[in-house]
Design a protein around this motif. Structure first.
Motif, PDB file in Angstrom:
ATOM      1  N   GLN A 139      58.930 -17.269 -18.790  1.00  0.00           N
ATOM      2  CA  GLN A 139      59.983 -18.414 -18.921  1.00  0.00           C
ATOM      3  C   GLN A 139      61.159 -17.829 -18.513  1.00  0.00           C
ATOM      4  O   GLN A 139      62.289 -18.651 -18.501  1.00  0.00           O
ATOM      5  N   THR A 140      61.725 -16.465 -18.389  1.00  0.00           N
ATOM      6  CA  THR A 140      62.938 -16.101 -17.850  1.00  0.00           C
ATOM      7  C   THR A 140      62.854 -15.890 -16.547  1.00  0.00           C
ATOM      8  O   THR A 140      61.904 -15.628 -15.705  1.00  0.00           O
ATOM      9  N   PRO A 141      64.080 -16.036 -15.818  1.00  0.00           N
ATOM     10  CA  PRO A 141      64.110 -16.026 -14.613  1.00  0.00           C
ATOM     11  C   PRO A 141      63.884 -14.596 -13.808  1.00  0.00           C
ATOM     12  O   PRO A 141      64.118 -13.303 -14.331  1.00  0.00           O
ATOM     13  N   LEU A 142      63.199 -14.432 -12.583  1.00  0.00           N
ATOM     14  CA  LEU A 142      62.898 -12.910 -12.042  1.00  0.00           C
ATOM     15  C   LEU A 142      64.240 -12.207 -11.502  1.00  0.00           C
ATOM     16  O   LEU A 142      65.195 -13.309 -10.865  1.00  0.00           O
ATOM     17  N   SER A 143      64.431 -11.115 -11.862  1.00  0.00           N
ATOM     18  CA  SER A 143      65.694 -10.452 -11.419  1.00  0.00           C
ATOM     19  C   SER A 143      65.722 -10.009 -10.002  1.00  0.00           C
ATOM     20  O   SER A 143      66.744 -10.371  -9.065  1.00  0.00           O
ATOM     21  N   ARG A 144      64.488  -8.994  -9.695  1.00  0.00           N
ATOM     22  CA  ARG A 144      64.365  -8.737  -8.286  1.00  0.00           C
ATOM     23  C   ARG A 144      62.937  -8.622  -7.979  1.00  0.00           C
ATOM     24  O   ARG A 144      62.170  -8.175  -8.549  1.00  0.00           O
ATOM     25  N   ILE A 145      62.635  -9.021  -6.653  1.00  0.00           N
ATOM     26  CA  ILE A 145      61.162  -9.066  -6.441  1.00  0.00           C
ATOM     27  C   ILE A 145      61.133  -7.942  -5.240  1.00  0.00           C
ATOM     28  O   ILE A 145      61.914  -8.081  -4.211  1.00  0.00           O
ATOM     29  N   TYR A 146      60.052  -7.196  -5.492  1.00  0.00           N
ATOM     30  CA  TYR A 146      60.087  -6.133  -4.531  1.00  0.00           C
ATOM     31  C   TYR A 146      58.768  -6.014  -3.700  1.00  0.00           C
ATOM     32  O   TYR A 146      58.815  -5.402  -2.755  1.00  0.00           O
ATOM     33  N   ALA A 147      57.895  -7.113  -3.961  1.00  0.00           N
ATOM     34  CA  ALA A 147      56.734  -7.238  -3.161  1.00  0.00           C
ATOM     35  C   ALA A 147      56.274  -8.810  -3.572  1.00  0.00           C
ATOM     36  O   ALA A 147      56.057  -9.312  -4.442  1.00  0.00           O
ATOM     37  N   TRP A 148      55.532  -9.249  -2.227  1.00  0.00           N
ATOM     38  CA  TRP A 148      55.072 -10.498  -2.223  1.00  0.00           C
ATOM     39  C   TRP A 148      53.628 -10.602  -1.980  1.00  0.00           C
ATOM     40  O   TRP A 148      53.097  -9.524  -1.193  1.00  0.00           O
ATOM     41  N   VAL A 149      52.889 -11.503  -2.633  1.00  0.00           N
ATOM     42  CA  VAL A 149      51.401 -11.562  -1.749  1.00  0.00           C
ATOM     43  C   VAL A 149      51.264 -12.818  -1.550  1.00  0.00           C
ATOM     44  O   VAL A 149      52.026 -13.902  -2.137  1.00  0.00           O
ATOM     45  N   SER A 150      50.583 -13.394  -0.581  1.00  0.00           N
ATOM     46  CA  SER A 150      50.000 -14.547  -0.342  1.00  0.00           C
ATOM     47  C   SER A 150      48.634 -14.875  -0.868  1.00  0.00           C
ATOM     48  O   SER A 150      47.589 -14.033  -0.397  1.00  0.00           O
TER      49      SER A 150
END
Length: 643
Positions: A390-401
């Protein structure tokens, strides 16, 4: 030619010969036979072209322009080569040939290069630009099409140039410059800061420059107003190349600004600022595995193999590793240190039902340097847990599809947020242990594979290191030359929340007391570093102070900065003739006959023919031509009543 091509050719040729024999043996007029045979030949030729798509290669002489470019290096280093007696007379001689030439299409054209390439008049040169960027000849038609090229430069270029392109299909000439008269200048640079973040840290500072007179030079290392090390050398003159090795004293964990300075006869002439991070000897971690899994074992192995981490039940941990978490486990979570971190692996603390995708395709982990060289195509598919925080993401280090059958979704795989007022790192993947057996590429100079679990450890370490600094640090990068904007890097204390609005005020004072201010209102980002620009300043020493104001109070920081002209161009000590060795001919004359011969092409090397290749590709036009030939034969046979 393969077997299929040979077989196909034989079939077409055999069919053509058979059809010609049949035409010749049928009762037709000579005209009818000739027309039908020509149509059959054309049909066979077009058919062969369609199948084989032949390429035709031929040579031609290039169309060269009669205008000869003169490339003049306008960088500051050219002023060291006595331009009044070497460069300027040469330019004036070339310009005088243009003045007497009656052919407007056969003349010299002057171009200046330094920071940028631009067409100039013969008297437009200042030799003051801060860099020397040689143009890529093939990128400019007027340079590429010239039959000759004249270069007036010391060849100490700041960019990498494909040398073969300079003299491709043309003759190149360069002005041989006299020995330079270097200006007094000193340049400092950290060449190999110690990668260890633990006390004591060793730093090596490279010193390059030139002194025209015998002088006393002092090098010192300063931090927080204290002189940490000092080295004094008397009687220096001429070219200087030295190193200043410093062993930093014991420092508290966190960020520290270390300044290396060079003083000439006790006057500051150069400065280099270095931001040094000091880590604790060890971070303590604790595990809470609410469900058994193979992932647990691999996480434990990864952290136990890193000397920066130690498992201990006697102290409040800096890191709490949680797997198999469910909402009913909230009350059972162990406490962590004030600047600690929660790591949720394979499960998320959600208020809604979690959903797992059974198939995933890893496509991009390039947002973070620790993941930017993974060969994603070699990774097996593993389940990914949907983000449901429910809280916003601070920093995204990696993504997947991930492919859920109906569409492909891009989801965060490793990211930070806040849980129970604590910073948390979420790994929304399960069965990630499989990636430790996949052939991940080497990273950070490693010769062996860098396992995925090790990358998780490195990310955790980076976050814990940034959490160490509870103080506010404002750092100015080293590109503090005249005409450059100052860039303040504000390292935000961990007491500030992600996305919290803050006000940053920067104040700069010169020695006369003149004051400049800048105020910026922004939000705290996930990296914990906010960059703000400040106007360029004249040469001199300045005191600066910055303040950071948010909901939880106000922080201040102050330090000094030294602004000076960019002297990198003045470190040149000779013309780099090695670059010209195989591509250009030297000249050191201002004789008008020499340049007139170049203009007329009498001393130009033979032009190298250009090879061109023309490929007849399969297309609709050939298919229509084939149908047209076939239709023409049908029409004529009906018209002549041969069928």
């Amino acid at each position: 030619m393969n077997v299929f091509s040979v077989l196909l050719s034989l079939i077409i040729i055999t069919a053509l010969i058979a059809s010609i024999i049949r035409i010749l043996h049928c009762p037709r007029t000579k005209t009818q036979q000739t027309v039908l045979i020509v149509l059959r030949l054309l049909f066979s030729i077009v058919l062969i072209v369609i199948f084989f798509e032949p390429s035709i290669q031929f040579e031609r002489l290039p169309r060269l322009s009669r205008k000869i470019p003169v490339l003049i290096d306008n960088s500051a280093s050219m002023s060291l080569f006595s331009p009044e007696s070497s460069i300027i007379p040469c330019i004036k001689t070339i310009s005088s040939i243009n003045d007497v030439s009656s052919k407007r299409d056969q003349r010299f054209e002057f171009y200046s290069f330094g920071d940028t390439l631009k067409k100039v008049s013969p008297d437009h040169y200042s030799f003051t630009e801060a860099s020397s960027t040689f143009p890529v000849v093939n990128d400019y038609k007027y340079l590429n099409n010239a039959h000759s090229l004249i270069i007036i430069s010391d060849a100490n270029w700041t960019n990498s140039v494909p040398l073969a392109s300079i003299a491709e299909n043309k003759s190149a000439y360069y002005l041989k410059l006299p020995k330079p008269h270097p200006a007094a200048s000193i340049n400092l640079e950290i060449s190999s800061p110690d990668h260890s973040l633990k006390n004591p840290v060793h730093i090596k500072c490279n010193i390059n420059g030139f002194l025209s007179d015998t002088s006393a030079l002092t090098f010192r290392c300063v931090s927080a107003g204290n002189v940490l090390a000092q080295k004094r050398v008397n009687g220096l003159s001429g070219q200087i190349q030295d190193t200043f090795n410093v062993k930093l004293p014991e420092m508290k964990p966190g960020l520290h600004i270390v300044r290396f300075q060079a003083l000439l006869d006790d006057s500051l002439v150069a400065e280099y600022r270095h931001l040094q991070q000091i880590a604790r000897d060890v971070f303590y971690y604790k595990t809470q595995f609410f469900k058994p899994s193979v992932d647990n074992r691999f996480l434990l192995l990864a952290f136990s193999r890193d000397s920066s981490f130690s498992s201990s039940a006697d102290v409040t941990p800096d890191l709490l590793i949680v797997t198999g978490y469910a909402n009913e486990n909230a009350a059972r979570l162990s406490p962590v240190a004030e600047n600690g971190l929660l790591l949720f692996a394979g499960s998320l603390p959600c208020n809604v039902k979690k959903t797992s995708l059974t198939t995933t395709l890893i496509t991009d982990l390039s947002n973070y340097s620790g993941f930017n060289r993974i060969e994603s195509s070699s990774l097996p598919t593993i389940p990914v847990v949907h983000n449901c925080l429910q809280t916003p993401l601070s920093r995204i280090y990696a993504w997947v599809s991930s492919n859920n059958g109906a569409q492909i979704d891009t989801l965060p795989a490793l990211y930070t947020s806040v849980f129970s007022n604590k910073k948390a790192l979420f790994l929304s993947l399960s069965n990630f242990w499989k990636w430790d057996f996949s052939p991940l590429v080497s990273d950070r100079g490693e010769e062996h594979a860098f396992p995925f679990s090790r990358r998780i450890v490195e990310t955790v370490k980076e976050i814990l290191l940034s959490n160490l600094s509870a103080t506010y640090v404002s750092y100015i990068n080293n590109d503090t030359h005249l005409s450059n904007l100052l860039i303040f890097e504000h390292h935000i204390p961990q007491t500030f929340e992600f996305n919290e609005q803050v006000t940053i005020r920067c104040t700069v004072n010169d020695i006369s007391g003149r004051r400049l201010d800048s105020t910026v209102t922004t939000n705290v980002n996930g990296s914990g570093v906010i960059k703000t620009p400040f106007k360029s300043l004249p040469e001199g020493r300045y005191l600066y102070s910055t303040s950071l104001t948010g909901r939880k109070g106000k922080y201040t920081f102050s330090d000094s900065v030294f602004i000076r002209p960019d002297n990198r161009e003045f470190l040149v000590n000779s013309q780099n003739e090695y670059i010209f060795t195989d591509i250009a001919q030297p000249f050191n004359t201002a004789d008008s006959v020499f340049f007139t011969n170049i203009l007329n092409g009498t001393i130009t090397d033979a032009t190298v023919p250009v090879k061109d290749t023309f490929t007849i590709s399969r297309n609709w036009a050939l298919l229509l031509l084939l149908l047209l030939i076939y239709g023409t034969e049908l029409f004529l046979r009906r018209y002549w009543k041969l069928d």
